[in-house]
Write an enzyme that holds these catalytic residues in place. Structure first.
Site, PDB file in Angstrom:
ATOM      1  N   HIS A 431      -6.979 -19.564  32.473  1.00 33.20           N
ATOM      2  CA  HIS A 431      -5.613 -20.006  32.755  1.00 33.20           C
ATOM      3  C   HIS A 431      -4.673 -18.839  32.996  1.00 33.20           C
ATOM      4  O   HIS A 431      -4.970 -17.672  32.699  1.00 33.20           O
ATOM      5  CB  HIS A 431      -5.099 -20.887  31.617  1.00 33.20           C
ATOM      6  N   CYS A 450      -9.361 -18.679  24.766  1.00 35.49           N
ATOM      7  CA  CYS A 450      -9.450 -18.910  26.203  1.00 35.49           C
ATOM      8  C   CYS A 450      -9.289 -17.601  26.968  1.00 35.49           C
ATOM      9  O   CYS A 450      -8.870 -16.580  26.416  1.00 35.49           O
ATOM     10  CB  CYS A 450      -8.394 -19.908  26.651  1.00 35.49           C
TER      11      CYS A 450
END
Length: 540
Positions: A431, A450
């Protein structure tokens, strides 16, 4: 060299083995030996159903210990493969040709040959597994953050191939077919040769060195750079332009800030022992074997080397896009795991749904004392409705808190403007991020797990280029709308999160990175427990 002697040695050994095979006497004696052989095979394979099924299907006939030319060819191929075990960094004590020669010479009765037949098949399967898909059966049992299932082939399949294909071709096919594996193996051999001939010499005794300096420390730096193949031999005692260029090349190959100054981190990289680098290469070879699945990595795939802090798009084995990345903090709850999955879609203008662990550990304690805390987040009930802040949350514990929390799309969203989804049970994805300053750091371990991307829009354009005529305008029009939008990928793309402290390039020196999570050190000890060792002391 050792490798050049393999073929001759195996042929001589094959002749010796053929001579040890019992001669056929009377029909009764032959029948007795065949019966004893088959009975021994049938008894000994009972513990392994796959091997048992293979021998039952062929009437318990031999593939290794018989007198035929085919049996002899298999023995030759097996011995040649065993002689190469050290080249691949396998546990050589398990694959010893001298032990095998003695076993074959001692197997004179039908029963002895039957027992040895099964042992050779088991040994072949063990070797095939080690070479093709890795020495460690379950890497996740060694390190829980390695979420990989080793792609073992069925024993019956491996044995059957020996009866339908050329044995030498079968053994060659076991070697991982990637260019990376071949280059790592070549680097291993070259580094072993260097270590046997003095290594990289004395370490540089300095805390920092800069261009223009001279003295003994500079001479030590010069000699080290020459031995490491970064600098041509010279007699200079000054940190000159050539030495500056060599230091810059070292920094590039070690993921350091490239400024030509031999500071603390650069000198640590230069002073690293070649034996430690060799361990990194051998662990990288093991990791490469884990990815040797029948379906491969995918003609187009995303590759994220966690410790290199970069994400790449690979098309037909070529890097077509690359961007810097940030990975999980070095904490037990935040380290980014290693696994492979398939990217199915991206979400433009994403909500950030706060992980339960962060809600419980970070936000709920604030809400219990102040319902208005963390006002940038919405509190959501089980039906997706926003919960009013005009109530007390003091009665809730981490277990009883019934709500989720999310951050609306926008420039301050924790996920930035886009996220790339490959749905997995670890809740890991790629992301954007508003925290752009972190990408300038050498070590980028800052997330909750992440992978954050430095150039997420360009990454999106590259992914969309296969399905949109104008991927930039397509993406930007959705972004400008401000609407949370899911965009499926017409062709799902494999994603591989890997961990390589040593990796190669098509040209140039091996690249090395720091073992930021300490995983390679643990894996090396596990490989040692399986019999893998540094081969740096035999004669050249």
């Amino acid at each position: 060299m050792k490798v050049a002697k393999v073929g001759l040695r195996a042929l001589l050994l094959a002749g010796a083995m053929a001579a040890t095979m019992p001669t056929v006497g009377s029909a009764e004696e032959f029948s007795f030996k065949v019966t004893a052989f088959k009975q021994a095979v049938a008894e000994h394979v009972g513990q392994n159903e796959s091997i048992a099924a293979f021998y039952r299907a062929r009437g318990f006939e031999p593939i290794w210990t018989g007198p035929s030319d085919e049996d002899r060819a298999r023995r030759v191929a097996l011995l040649e493969a065993f002689a190469m075990a050290d080249v691949h960094g396998l546990p050589t004590r398990l694959y010893n040709e001298h032990t095998l020669r003695a076993q074959l010479a001692a197997a004179t009765s039908g029963r002895d040959r039957g027992l040895l037949e099964v042992e050779l098949s088991k040994l072949f399967i063990s070797f095939a597994n080690d070479l093709q898909t890795g020495v460690l059966d379950d890497p996740g049992a060694v390190i829980s953050d390695i979420k990989r299932e080793v792609p073992r082939r069925a024993p019956e399949e491996l044995l059957s191939r020996l009866t339908t294909e050329r044995p030498d071709a079968v053994f060659r096919s076991l070697v991982p077919p990637t260019a990376e594996y071949s280059r790592l193996m070549r680097a291993k051999l070259m580094l072993e040769h260097r270590i046997r001939h003095g290594g990289w010499g004395p370490v540089v005794q300095a805390s920092s060195l800069e261009p223009g300096e001279s003295g003994q420390a500079v001479v030590a730096l010069r000699n080290r750079l020459v031995a490491m193949n970064y600098l041509k031999p010279s007699l200079t005692t000054r940190y000159d332009e050539d030495m500056t260029a060599a230091v810059r090349a070292v920094q590039e190959d070690h993921g350091l800030n490239v400024d030509g100054v031999a500071g603390a981190s650069t000198l640590r990289a230069i002073n690293a022992a070649p034996e430690e680098r060799l361990k990194s290469i051998m662990v990288a070879m093991e990791r490469e074997r884990w990815l040797n699945s029948p379906e491969g990595r995918g003609k187009r795939h995303v590759l994220v080397n966690l410790v290199d802090f970069h994400a790449q798009i690979i098309d037909d084995d070529k890097v077509t896009f690359e961007t810097r990345s940030v990975i999980g903090q070095n904490q037990s709850t935040h380290r980014t795991p290693e696994f492979s999955d398939t990217m199915e879609h991206m979400v433009i203008n994403p909500y950030w749904y706060v992980p339960r662990s962060i809600i419980v550990n970070e936000y709920l304690p604030l809400l219990r004392s102040n319902p208005g805390a963390a006002g940038h987040l919405e509190i959501i009930d089980g039906r997706g409705r926003v919960v009013s802040r005009g109530q007390s949350f003091a009665q809730y514990s981490g277990r009883s808190f019934p709500y989720s929390m999310r951050q609306r799309p926008g420039p301050r969203n924790a996920l930035g403007t886009v996220k790339f989804m490959f749905p997995n049970k670890y809740n890991i994805y790629l992301h954007d991020t508003p925290s752009q300053s972190l990408f300038s750091r050498e070590v980028r371990t800052f997330s909750h797990g992440c992978v954050r991307l430095n150039d997420p829009h360009d990454f999106a354009y590259a992914l969309l280029s296969r399905q949109e005529r104008d991927p930039v305008n397509f993406f930007q029009s959705i972004l400008r709308s401000g609407q949370n939008t899911k965009v499926p990928l017409a062709e799902p793309i494999p994603v591989h999160l890997i961990y390589r402290t040593a990796f190669t390039q098509a040209k140039g020196n091996v690249n090395y990175r720091n073992d930021v999570y300490g995983r390679d050190e643990i894996l090396w000890r596990a490989l040692q427990n399986e019999g893998v060792s540094l081969m740096t002391h035999w004669d050249s």
